[in-house]
Design an enzyme around this catalytic site. Structure first.
Site, PDB file in Angstrom:
ATOM      1  CG  HIS A  82      -1.812  -1.185   1.323  1.00 58.57           C
ATOM      2  ND1 HIS A  82      -2.654  -1.382   2.388  1.00 58.57           N
ATOM      3  CD2 HIS A  82      -1.971  -2.276   0.520  1.00 58.57           C
ATOM      4  CE1 HIS A  82      -3.296  -2.530   2.240  1.00 58.57           C
ATOM      5  NE2 HIS A  82      -2.888  -3.091   1.105  1.00 58.57           N
ATOM      6  N   GLY A 129      -9.547  -1.973  -3.072  1.00 55.77           N
ATOM      7  CA  GLY A 129     -10.338  -2.330  -1.907  1.00 55.77           C
ATOM      8  C   GLY A 129      -9.629  -3.368  -1.065  1.00 55.77           C
TER       9      GLY A 129
END
Length: 358
Positions: free
Chosen positions: A144, A225
């Site tokens: 991320h 997501g």
């Protein structure tokens, strides 16, 4: 060769989402470079040089159709390529041919911690030098990291930052993680940023890896997501997109989170680079490269650019994981594969840069 059973299963998958399936993409596809190591981002100068990053730390160039075997620059310590981090986004300055400026985002290690930073360098004779840090201490992690950089229509730099594996940083206005960031090309804070004195432009994102503007100035961003529910969002100054409190089209009482223009429901795209197509037969569509989905999504929007009319999968399963989507001034569309990132099944010659001729 793709089996008919596989095609049928994919058709069922997209039909569940109300997506028109297309196996004839009507593109001529050319491989312009291969045997690369996770090519992450592309930008093309006005004189036709194609600059790209490899996540392992190489800045490289293709000139006159030929890949220069000598990197423009090789990043070394404190730079690290670990997990999803490494050398990621790049953008050329609007006046690149006169000033030589290029902007890059990479991961580095300091005092045992991981961070991302944005730097400005100058390229002369296909060699980069003079690294200048213009945004630092962006939280990083094994996963991320976001990593996309674009020069916006307003001349400012827009940067995507993931939550670095600490989800609640995305709602912390004092953290740069889980955000869309906006700064001047010298690192200054634009006076009209929504949070005075802060580079934060929008918040509540998990792992955004794509940015693109349409011809009306609407800014789109892709976001991963947690479990499916991948999103394409329209980014508004000061907008909060809800992560980790909501995902997809969920709502939370008392909060005014912005919903995505489209999400993947219970399926996974892992959307990365995006490009708004401004010429050719696909003009007006938003192209989204998908990693886990192994597909290029062609999203048709209404005239306002705020409602999705149709989604069409292109190149499904043909090239594996797709990372970048970029349209050049001459109308050609460029994609990169990411089959060597530890999550794909490499094809012969991977990784590659592909050119789609409409």
């Amino acid at each position: 060769m793709i089996s008919r059973r596989f095609i049928r299963l994919c058709e069922e998958y997209y039909n569940q989402l109300g997506i028109l399936n297309s196996w004839d993409s009507s593109f001529q596809i050319q491989t312009i470079a291969e045997n690369l190591h996770i090519p992450w981002a592309i930008d093309i100068s006005e004189d036709g040089r194609l600059f790209f990053t490899e996540r392992s730390g190489n800045l490289r160039v293709i000139e006159n159709g030929t890949l220069n075997p000598v990197p423009v620059y090789i990043f070394n310590s404190p730079f690290v390529s670990t997990g999803e981090g490494g050398l990621m986004g790049l953008a050329l300055d609007r006046d690149f041919l006169s000033n030589g400026y290029i902007y890059l985002m990479y991961t580095y290690q300091e005092n045992g911690g991981l961070y991302n930073r944005v730097v400005r360098m100058r390229i002369q004779d296909n060699t980069a030098s003079g690294e200048e840090i213009i945004l630092d201490q962006i939280p990083a992690g094994q996963n991320h990291n976001g990593g996309r950089i674009k020069v916006g229509p307003d001349g400012y730099l827009y940067i995507t930052a993931g939550d670095a594996g600490d989800r609640y940083l995305a709602q912390d206005i004092n953290s740069l993680a889980g955000k869309i960031l906006r700064i001047g090309t010298d690192g200054s804070i634009p006076p009209d940023n929504p949070f005075p004195g802060s580079p934060v432009y929008a918040l509540g994102l998990r792992n955004p890896q794509g940015l693109a503007w349409n011809n009306r100035g609407v800014l789109y961003a892709s976001d991963h997501g947690e479990t499916a529910h991948d999103e394409i969002n329209i980014i508004q100054p000061g907008g909060n997109y809800g992560w980790p409190l909501v995902t997809g089209y969920e709502e939370m009482q008392g909060y005014d989170f912005i919903k995505p223009v489209i999400q993947s429901e219970d399926n996974t795209w892992a959307p990365a680079g995006i490009a708004f197509i401004n010429s050719g037969p696909r003009m007006g569509q938003l192209f989204v490269s998908a990693l886990r989905g192994n597909v290029l999504l062609a999203i048709t929007l209404d005239e306002s650019g705020t409602q999705v009319v149709n989604v069409e999968p292109l190149l499904q399963g043909n090239y594996g994981r797709l990372r970048e989507a970029y349209q050049a001034e001459d109308g050609f569309i460029y994609l990169t594969t990411s089959n060597l990132d530890g999550r794909g099944l490499p094809n012969p010659g991977d990784d590659k840069i592909l050119r789609l001729v409409q």
